[in-house]
Design a protein around this motif. Structure first.
Motif, PDB file in Angstrom:
ATOM      1  N   ILE A  68       0.825  -1.207   0.000  1.00 20.31           N
ATOM      2  CA  ILE A  68       0.000   0.000   0.000  1.00 20.31           C
ATOM      3  C   ILE A  68       0.860   1.259   0.000  1.00 20.31           C
ATOM      4  N   ARG A  71       3.146   2.772  -3.854  1.00 19.67           N
ATOM      5  CA  ARG A  71       2.368   2.831  -5.089  1.00 19.67           C
ATOM      6  C   ARG A  71       2.435   4.232  -5.685  1.00 19.67           C
ATOM      7  N   ASP A  78      -3.343   0.743 -12.892  1.00 22.76           N
ATOM      8  CA  ASP A  78      -4.570   1.181 -12.221  1.00 22.76           C
ATOM      9  C   ASP A  78      -4.650   0.426 -10.898  1.00 22.76           C
ATOM     10  N   TYR A  79      -4.205   1.084  -9.840  1.00 18.57           N
ATOM     11  CA  TYR A  79      -4.147   0.410  -8.545  1.00 18.57           C
ATOM     12  C   TYR A  79      -5.527  -0.010  -8.046  1.00 18.57           C
ATOM     13  N   SER A  80      -6.581   0.651  -8.532  1.00 17.56           N
ATOM     14  CA  SER A  80      -7.933   0.309  -8.073  1.00 17.56           C
ATOM     15  C   SER A  80      -8.337  -1.095  -8.514  1.00 17.56           C
ATOM     16  N   GLU A  81      -7.649  -1.632  -9.515  1.00 19.51           N
ATOM     17  CA  GLU A  81      -7.956  -2.980  -9.985  1.00 19.51           C
ATOM     18  C   GLU A  81      -7.203  -4.061  -9.214  1.00 19.51           C
ATOM     19  N   ALA A  84      -7.384  -5.078  -2.435  1.00 19.16           N
ATOM     20  CA  ALA A  84      -7.223  -4.070  -1.376  1.00 19.16           C
ATOM     21  C   ALA A  84      -6.058  -4.424  -0.456  1.00 19.16           C
TER      22      ALA A  84
END
Length: 274
Positions: A68, A71, A78-81, A84
């Motif tokens: 985390i 990044r 695309d870190y959102s992909e 978590a």
């Protein structure tokens, strides 16, 4: 069958004796078997005191998910992909004697790393490997924070980049030209020898590199072996011409995919400093 003397003649036409060669090759491009197999081709390239340099990448085997706190923005991802919570690193860290290589690199790099005389870099994802009298000099220029040091050393020693049956989208050296044009290289994640996750430099999208062909064409020399077209580019002049072209027009390397995140972020300058 393609006899070995055809390879020797082609190499002598394209690469001066005693000089290093960076190689990208597709053996399928010959459209005929090689008499004696891939090692006959490799021996022809190494003849007359030459050194052969190849990519020996291992990103599929040793890459890990980004923690985390590691990044950076504008990093071609695309870190959102991503999950978590990153998957904990497993397995062993990369070592120069691991014997592994990305299968997509082809048969010839695999042949290089199989030789007992090979010298291989310490970069855990994008190592280079070399055989020949300058192998140690070339490979010692690489580190996890200087991924393309061997290519810079190749250029300094007036080496040649040879494409055997492949196009500019396979020319790894053009990633160094991107860096020399002012772009920051992308960062990816791997385990260091102490098993800690660390960030290391890697390249960007290369599918737009053929757009540099008109700029690089004046320096290229070409021969045909069997059904395979060989192109030889002087490394120093090629890097200088490509870097100047990219600096003048950052969009020149954009690929045909309008949604390519790698191209978008690279053209914008690469990862933002943290």
């Amino acid at each position: 069958m393609i006899p070995s003397e055809h390879f020797s003649k082609a190499v002598d036409e394209l690469a001066p004796r005693g000089r290093p060669i960076m190689l990208h090759a597709s053996l399928r491009s010959f459209r005929a078997p090689i008499a004696g197999g891939v090692h006959v081709l490799l021996d022809a390239l190494l003849a007359n005191n030459r050194t052969v340099l190849v990519p020996a990448f291992t990103e599929p085997q040793f890459g890990v998910s980004p923690p985390i706190g590691m990044r950076p923005a504008r990093n071609g991802i695309d870190y959102s992909e991503l999950p978590a919570v990153p998957t904990p690193p497993e397995g062993t860290p990369y070592t120069v004697d691991c014997g592994l290589i990305n299968p997509g690199l082809g048969v010839l790099p695999a042949a290089v790393i199989s030789r007992t005389s090979v010298v291989r870099g310490t970069h855990p994802l994008n190592s280079f490997a070399a055989i020949g009298p300058l192998a140690e000099k070339l490979i010692s220029a690489q580190s996890p924070s200087d991924v393309y040091g061997p290519i810079r050393e190749l250029a300094a020693r007036e080496g040649v980049i040879v494409l055997i049956g492949v196009g500019l989208n396979r020319m790894t050296a053009l990633h160094l030209a991107e860096q020399q044009a002012g772009r920051r290289l992308f960062l990816r994640w791997a385990r260091d020898p102490d098993r800690r996750v660390t960030m290391v430099e890697v390249g960007s999208c290369s599918e737009g590199f053929p757009r540099l062909e008109p700029i690089l064409h004046p320096n290229v020399r070409t021969v045909v072996v069997g059904g395979s077209r060989w192109q030889a580019f002087p490394a120093r002049q090629t890097l200088a011409a490509a870097a100047a072209a990219i600096k003048a027009d950052q969009g020149i390397t954009r690929c045909d995919d309008d949604e390519c995140l790698l191209c978008r972020d690279s053209i914008a300058g690469g990862p933002q400093p943290t």
